[in-house]
Write a protein that holds these residues in place. Structure first.
Motif: not given
Length: 502
Positions: A114-120, A143-146, A361-368
């Protein structure tokens, strides 16, 4: 490859793979066989693996790439029944391959990311997912997502057809419980799916009202049956299968010239266009119908379809071809711009898929905190279509900005997966918790695509799935599959930024 298979402390990264189609299965297999990495899970929305070949089960469904090239290079199938395999056979091949490499035990079926977000701060992806059988919501880290979410999975259904009151469905959601025998059937759309469906049902329906939105270039499909002798030679005589595989690949690769407007490729374009024209001329003798079925755009701008029975089918007495715009739908009737009305029993939509806007929208949240559906949007800045400056440790298998017009997509999947394997090995060798492509590397790639596309037919004025809503060409394969492989044959350290593990 001389790959580094663990960090110095003996650990390996945890990997999440989204999707269990050809891309996801390939990623899982190569993680095991090339890196000896088993710390991965595959999250699959459906009840079974297969992706496109699980969802699309309509009559006549088959691949328009020759079977010998529609397989993993590391797992040849010597038993293809025909030159072009059907849906069931391809699906069985994929399941057999997954069982051989014990991939099934790694798959969480009926599970939706439902949601994937990178946490720095964590240097990890945090993924929220739902068990669709129980409704329970969970969270995991990776750690890694394909991302193996293929583009041919979300049907595009125009709202106007909601008003149809009879049975209706999209080709990717075929209703096998409904018997079409003796029914008045309408099919809207004239892409690859429709071109396969129409000949498969025409002899059982009473009438077939075929609504063509855009005429397609059709070339003959010589679908020969593979003899027992040929299968024996493939399996037991050294190099026979390998030679057939390579000759077929390079034959398809050569056709890239038919998509180029460069003068030195004029002859190939002319031959391809003449083949399509002559095939249409000899199969459709009625000049009025033939005019309807004649494309008005340059060959190759839209997908070229291989079929030997589609054009003859449209000449049958129980088939009516309509090219006027559908202006309204009421009850069981379809109203056209020319004032005509057709009442039908069943409506079948072959209206394509959401290819350019496959990411919600809001499925993949990348850096920042960047929403990648918006960030990629109309100008997806990626590093050769496989990773982005905004998505550390995420590899996009056939992700945004991709489309293929001339060869096997499985070659591209393998190329992308093998590059991702090299990148993961690079991370472990240099003790990195994450890597991301640089902005410059991504922009250089986008600029190169823009420049190369100036000489390709995909940049012409016709609308196709190679273009976005603004008419910008986002097709990745700007030159050739072999060119793409050459670019991704090794990691270029100066194209990436890395963060050291603590």
């Amino acid at each position: 490859m001389g790959l580094t298979t663990t960090y110095k402390d003996g650990s390996t990264p945890k990997v999440v793979i989204i999707g269990a189609g050809f891309s996801g299965i390939c990623a899982g297999i190569r993680l095991q066989t090339l890196l000896n990495l088993n710390t991965f899970e595959i999250f699959e929305l459906e009840h079974e693996l297969g992706g496109t070949w699980l969802s699309n089960t309509y009559p006549g469904c088959a691949c328009d790439v020759k079977s010998i090239n529609y397989q993993f290079s590391f797992e040849p199938n010597y038993e293809w029944s025909k030159t072009y395999a059907g849906q069931q056979e391809i699906w069985e091949y994929l399941k057999k391959t997954a069982r051989k490499y014990n991939i099934y035990e790694k798959i969480r079926f009926r599970t939706e990311i439902k949601h994937a977000e990178w946490h720095e701060d964590l240097q990890q992806w945090v993924l929220d997912y739902t068990n669709l059988q129980t409704g329970e919501q969970h969270q995991t880290r990776a750690d890694i997502v394909f991302s193996g979410m293929g583009p041919l999975r979300i049907p595009q259904i125009p709202k106007q057809f909601d008003a149809f009151e009879g049975p209706k469905w999209h080709t990717a959601q075929w209703n096998h419980d409904y018997d079409l025998t003796g029914k008045r059937v309408a099919i809207v759309g004239s892409g690859a799916s429709a071109i396969q469906v129409v000949p498969s049902i025409v002899d059982k329906v009473k009438t077939l009202e075929f609504y063509q939105r855009t005429a397609s270039y059709i070339v003959p499909r010589r679908n020969a049956t593979n003899s027992a002798l040929l299968k024996f030679m493939f399996k037991y005589i050294p190099f026979v299968h390998f030679l057939f595989y390579k000759l077929t690949y390079w034959g398809s690769e050569f056709t890239i010239r038919a998509f180029s407007s460069k003068k030195r490729h004029t002859f190939v374009r002319m031959v391809a266009t003449f083949l399509a024209w002559s095939f249409r001329y000899w199969n459709v003798r009625d000049p009025v119908l033939r005019k309807k079925l004649t494309p008005t755009y340059v060959m190759g701008c839209r997908r070229i379809v291989v079929s030997s029975d589609y054009l003859p089918t449209l000449t049958k007495k129980n088939v009516n071809v309509h090219t006027e715009t559908i202006t309204g739908v009421k009850g069981n009737s379809l109203f056209l711009k020319d004032g005509s009305v057709q009442e039908v029993d069943v409506l079948i939509l072959a209206t394509g898929f959401h290819v350019q806007d496959v990411l919600a929208e809001n499925l993949v949240i990348g850096k920042d905190g960047k929403d990648m559906a918006k960030a990629w949007g109309q100008n997806p800045k990626t590093y050769y279509g496989i990773t982005s400056a905004d998505t550390p440790n995420m590899f996009l298998l056939l992700g945004p900005s991709t489309g293929l017009g001339h060869n096997s997509v499985l070659f591209m999947i393998e190329t992308q997966v093998d590059f991702a394997i090299k990148a993961i090995s690079f991370m472990m060798k240099h003790n990195l918790s994450s890597i991301q492509s640089t902005d410059k590397a991504c922009q250089d790639f986008v600029d190169e695509v823009d420049e190369k596309m100036k000489g390709m037919v995909w940049s012409s004025s016709c609308k196709s799935w190679y273009q976005n809503d603004e008419g910008r060409v986002t097709a990745l394969w700007w030159s050739s599959c072999s060119h793409y492989w050459w670019r991704l044959r090794k990691i270029k350290p100066d194209h990436f930024l890395g963060v050291k593990r603590l």
